[in-house]
Enzyme design. Sequence first.
Site, mmCIF file in Angstrom:
data_model
loop_
_atom_site.group_PDB
_atom_site.id
_atom_site.type_symbol
_atom_site.label_atom_id
_atom_site.label_comp_id
_atom_site.label_asym_id
_atom_site.label_seq_id
_atom_site.Cartn_x
_atom_site.Cartn_y
_atom_site.Cartn_z
ATOM 1 N N SER A 85 21.370 17.072 -22.223
ATOM 2 C CA SER A 85 20.420 15.959 -22.119
ATOM 3 C C SER A 85 20.768 15.124 -20.904
ATOM 4 O O SER A 85 21.948 14.896 -20.608
ATOM 5 C CB SER A 85 20.479 15.084 -23.381
ATOM 6 O OG SER A 85 19.793 13.862 -23.189
ATOM 7 N N ARG A 111 -22.974 45.084 -19.503
ATOM 8 C CA ARG A 111 -21.979 44.397 -18.665
ATOM 9 C C ARG A 111 -21.977 42.930 -19.024
ATOM 10 O O ARG A 111 -23.022 42.277 -19.011
ATOM 11 C CB ARG A 111 -22.296 44.558 -17.173
ATOM 12 C CG ARG A 111 -21.266 43.952 -16.218
ATOM 13 C CD ARG A 111 -20.074 44.889 -16.044
ATOM 14 N NE ARG A 111 -20.419 46.002 -15.163
ATOM 15 C CZ ARG A 111 -20.589 47.258 -15.592
ATOM 16 N NH1 ARG A 111 -20.454 47.552 -16.874
ATOM 17 N NH2 ARG A 111 -20.885 48.223 -14.753
#
Length: 403
Positions: A276, A315
Amino acid sequence: MSVSIFDSFLTSGDMIAVFDDAAIVQAMLRFEQALAQAQADVGLLPQATARIIAEACDVQRYDVPALIVASRRAGSLAIPLVKELKKTVTAADAQAGGKVHFGGTSQDVIDTAMVLATHEALQLLDDGLHDLTGHLLQLADQHTGTPVLARTLMQPAQITSLGFKFAGWLAPLVRARARLREAGQRALQLQLGGAVGTLDVMGEQGPAVVERMAALLGLRAPDAAWHTQRDEWVRLGLEVALLSGSLGKIATDLSLMAQGEIAELAEPSGEGRGGSSAMAHKRNPVSAMIALAAAARTPQHGAALLAAMGQQHERGLGNWQAELAEWPSLFLSAHGALQALNEAIAGLQVDSARMLRNIGEFKELIYPGSVRDAAEIARPAQRLAEQQLRQLRADITKLSTSS
């Protein structure tokens, strides 16, 4: 493929390379090379023409960023690529230039390129699952008799064995590895149908070209073009999503058991892992964090694949393109989670003494008046773990020998 700094944080360099822009364009060029070679092999083109086209199918000869910019105007990356490929081939031989992309269409090129990339991506996942299931199997064997609190609804419940818990982590991963292989065998197929999926330009030779081209690329020959039949493809993507969910389950349990107040498990430390910037005492479960992030993002990607399945006629307009954009994210997240958990599980620290202390705090509530020790109470779970692990070991061996 360009990924943000935060995407890179959550995945692996190997998977980024699979879906890299240049890698996809090279896969598209592999399609064009194989198409020309297959057509030459069945007599539709001279072999010399196929060789000239093959020589031009090198991504280093093309400006990939410029192709991407051009694709936004053209509506498909294949259109500017084929245009540039034809220019290159024509410069070498004008007649050969007219045979580039003969009988193919843009979706054939792009779908097959994504299949080729996905083949590599699945191998990375399989390798990662091989390692992770091996680590978990070893841990489960070591701790079949280690007592630990089972927790239901986030509260202490009864005593189980740690090996039984690890077996519960392991089993879905073994199943995922098998299902990914099965789904891959169905989905990793050539896309070749021409303009509307009928192979009409190649006439009676069309099916022979499909068979030959699939063999050249190491893919399954499809029964027919699957331009708007996306079921097998999406099913594979959803199996990857399920894998991420199972990895998230492991990460959830690991992070909860690694909490300072519980402290039964811990990820490996050292080399700056889990530190940290403000609190020196902290030891953050960073591998679990990465896997949890992958699990949190995956549902949206899977849902997008399902939402894009209603593709129009022969398509798709917009939905196929959305699917293409979502697809790599599933693999990037899953492999990032796999890599992170492999690091964590390979060096996982188990505090069995702390597990006994945690049991001691609640034993009178769970088993009031019991004089049995925790190991005796955990014995049924131990027997179940041993039974389950025998089957899982056999399944893992089968997967390893068939890879």
